[in-house]
Design a protein around this motif. Structure first.
Motif, PDB file in Angstrom:
ATOM      1  N   ILE A   1      24.012 -32.588 -34.263  1.00  0.00           N
ATOM      2  CA  ILE A   1      24.275 -31.255 -34.916  1.00  0.00           C
ATOM      3  C   ILE A   1      25.489 -31.374 -35.318  1.00  0.00           C
ATOM      4  O   ILE A   1      25.996 -30.861 -36.773  1.00  0.00           O
ATOM      5  N   ILE A   2      26.424 -31.836 -34.629  1.00  0.00           N
ATOM      6  CA  ILE A   2      28.025 -31.715 -35.003  1.00  0.00           C
ATOM      7  C   ILE A   2      28.317 -32.548 -36.033  1.00  0.00           C
ATOM      8  O   ILE A   2      29.171 -32.219 -36.927  1.00  0.00           O
TER       9      ILE A   2
ATOM     10  N   SER B   1      28.512 -20.313 -39.275  1.00  0.00           N
ATOM     11  CA  SER B   1      28.085 -21.187 -37.938  1.00  0.00           C
ATOM     12  C   SER B   1      26.595 -21.237 -37.716  1.00  0.00           C
ATOM     13  O   SER B   1      25.835 -20.472 -38.400  1.00  0.00           O
TER      14      SER B   1
ATOM     15  N   CYS C   1      27.834 -30.565 -39.023  1.00  0.00           N
ATOM     16  CA  CYS C   1      28.560 -29.179 -39.202  1.00  0.00           C
ATOM     17  C   CYS C   1      29.708 -29.897 -39.614  1.00  0.00           C
ATOM     18  O   CYS C   1      30.381 -29.106 -40.743  1.00  0.00           O
TER      19      CYS C   1
ATOM     20  N   LEU D   1      29.675 -24.898 -34.816  1.00  0.00           N
ATOM     21  CA  LEU D   1      28.603 -24.753 -34.005  1.00  0.00           C
ATOM     22  C   LEU D   1      28.738 -24.107 -32.660  1.00  0.00           C
ATOM     23  O   LEU D   1      29.622 -24.001 -32.038  1.00  0.00           O
TER      24      LEU D   1
ATOM     25  N   PHE E   1      22.839 -24.139 -31.512  1.00  0.00           N
ATOM     26  CA  PHE E   1      21.847 -24.867 -31.024  1.00  0.00           C
ATOM     27  C   PHE E   1      21.449 -24.361 -29.672  1.00  0.00           C
ATOM     28  O   PHE E   1      22.286 -24.063 -28.767  1.00  0.00           O
TER      29      PHE E   1
ATOM     30  N   GLN F   1      23.701 -32.328 -29.400  1.00  0.00           N
ATOM     31  CA  GLN F   1      24.956 -31.627 -29.681  1.00  0.00           C
ATOM     32  C   GLN F   1      25.582 -32.702 -30.946  1.00  0.00           C
ATOM     33  O   GLN F   1      25.972 -32.091 -31.983  1.00  0.00           O
TER      34      GLN F   1
ATOM     35  N   ALA G   1      19.759 -30.092 -38.198  1.00  0.00           N
ATOM     36  CA  ALA G   1      20.996 -29.397 -38.557  1.00  0.00           C
ATOM     37  C   ALA G   1      21.048 -29.282 -40.012  1.00  0.00           C
ATOM     38  O   ALA G   1      21.567 -28.359 -40.937  1.00  0.00           O
TER      39      ALA G   1
END
Length: 340
Positions: A82-83, A62, A86, A93, A65, A79, A305
Motif C-alpha cells: 500500500i505504501i 489519506s 501512496c 497511509l 489499511f 503495508q 491501493a
C-alpha cells in the motif's frame, strides 16, 4: 538559501501556482505535458510541498489499511504494498488494527475517517467479508476496496481484489496426490475465514477429481499459529490413522507441524511430507524448506491501493473495477514421493 515555494515552481514552469498544486496533489485535470514540465521544475528546485497546507485541503489525501490479523508477516507485506502506491501518488497511509468481532467497529472506523482526512479504506479478511460494515463505510462517504478470497467478485457493493484460494489449494493437494499420498491431513481449518473455507474446498476437490474420498478425521480445526500447528500435528501423528502428508492452511502452521513431527521422531519428508500456504518467511526458515503456495501479498495490497486511489482521484466514476490473483505452487524439499 531561501526555501523554494510553490510560486517559484510556477514561475519556472510558466504555469499558475494552482496548476502546480494540482500536479502535487495528483489531480487528473492536468495534461501529461504540463505535469511532466512541472515535475521537472519541482525536482530542479528541490521543492517540498507544505504538509500543513495539504492538511487544510477539503479533499481527503489519506487512505486507511484496516486489519484484524495476528500474522505480522502478512500485515507488514500489506503495508509495504500500500505504501508503494501512496508514495507514488502523494497520499498518506493510516494503519489501523481493530477487533473485527467488536460491535463498535463501525463507529470506531467512522471516527477515524472523520478525524484523519481519510477518503479511502482497504479492508482485509475477516473485515472485508462483513457486508454490513462495508455498506456502513460507503455511507460515510469513504471509498472502500475489499481484499477477499474467491475466483471473482461476490457482488457489486465495492471493488474487490480477490485471491483464488480454492484453485491454489487444489493445485497443492493434487501435487501431493501425484506423489502417491492418499492419506493427507488438513490442519488449521477455521470456518469464520473465507480463505480457510476456500482452501478446504480446493483440498476436497483435488481428491474428488481423482475419485478419492476425504477422511474427515484428518481435518482439524485450529488457529493460524505455530503452536496450533504443533498441537494439531501431535493429534494426527498420535492417532491410529496417521497421514503420510499434511496440508497446512499457512506456512506458520506448517512450520509448527515440522517441529512437532521431529519431537515425535518423524523425519521430514521421509516419514511425513508437509506443505504450507502463502510463501512467508516461515517457508524458508523451516528445514527442510516448505513446499507452499506463493501468495504475493505486496502485489495484492498494491493493487488494492491503486484501485482506491483511483476512486479518490476520480470520484465521479461509476464503473467499479476489480483485480484478481491466481496463486502458484512452489516445490521445495518438505514433500517427497511416497515409496510403496
Amino acid at each position: 538559501m531561501k526555501k523554494p515555494t510553490i510560486k517559484d515552481v510556477a514561475r519556472l514552469a510558466g504555469v499558475s501556482f494552482k496548476t502546480v498544486s494540482r500536479v502535487v496533489n495528483k489531480e487528473a485535470s492536468v495534461s501529461d505535458s504540463v505535469r511532466e514540465r512541472v515535475n521537472e521544475c519541482i525536482k530542479q528546485l528541490n521543492y517540498q510541498p507544505n504538509r500543513t497546507a495539504r492538511t487544510m485541503r477539503k479533499a481527503p489525501f489519506s487512505l486507511a489499511f484496516v486489519y484484524d490479523n495476528p500474522n505480522s508477516h502478512y500485515v507488514i507485506e500489506m503495508q509495504n504494498g500500500i505504501i508503494s502506491q501512496c508514495r507514488e501518488n502523494g497520499f498518506e497511509l493510516v494503519i489501523h488494527p481493530t477487533d473485527s468481532r467488536s460491535e463498535e467497529v463501525g463507529k470506531e472506523l467512522a471516527a477515524m475517517i472523520g478525524s484523519s482526512q481519510i477518503g479511502g479504506v482497504i479492508l482485509t479478511p475477516p473485515l472485508s467479508e462483513n457486508r454490513e460494515l462495508v455498506t456502513f463505510l460507503i455511507g460515510q462517504q469513504a471509498k472502500v476496496v475489499r481484499i477477499l478470497s474467491g475466483s471473482e467478485p461476490p457482488d457489486n457493493l465495492a471493488p474487490v481484489v480477490y485471491v483464488d484460494d480454492v484453485a491454489a489449494a487444489q493445485t497443492l493437494t493434487s501435487h501431493l496426490l501425484s506423489q502417491g499420498h492418499t492419506s493427507i491431513g488438513f490442519i488449521g481449518f477455521n470456518d469464520s475465514h473465507e480463505s480457510s473455507r476456500g482452501r478446504l474446498k480446493g483440498f476436497t476437490q483435488a481428491h474428488l477429481e481423482r475419485g478419492l474420498s476425504v477422511n474427515k478425521n484428518l481435518i482439524l480445526d485450529g488457529e493460524f499459529t505455530f503452536e496450533s500447528g504443533m498441537e494439531m500435528t501431535r493429534i494426527l501423528m498420535e492417532s491410529d490413522n496417521k497421514p503420510t502428508a499434511i496440508v497446512a492452511c499457512n506456512d506458520e502452521i506448517a512450520a509448527g507441524a515440522v517441529f512437532q513431527a521431529r519431537i515425535l521422531n518423524y523425519q521430514i519428508p521421509e516419514d511425513l511430507s508437509v506443505a504450507g500456504f502463502e510463501n512467508s518467511p516461515f517457508a524458508i526458515q523451516t528445514w527442510p524448506h516448505l513446499t507452499t503456495i506463493d501468495q504475493p501479498n505486496v502485489q495484492i495490497a498494491a493493487a488494492a491501493a491503486k484501485l482506491v486511489i483511483n476512486m479518490m482521484q476520480k470520484p465521479d466514476t461509476e464503473h467499479i473495477s476489480s483485480a484478481g490473483f491466481t496463486l502458484n505452487l512452489i516445490e521445495r524439499d518438505s514433500v517427497t514421493c511416497l515409496t510403496q
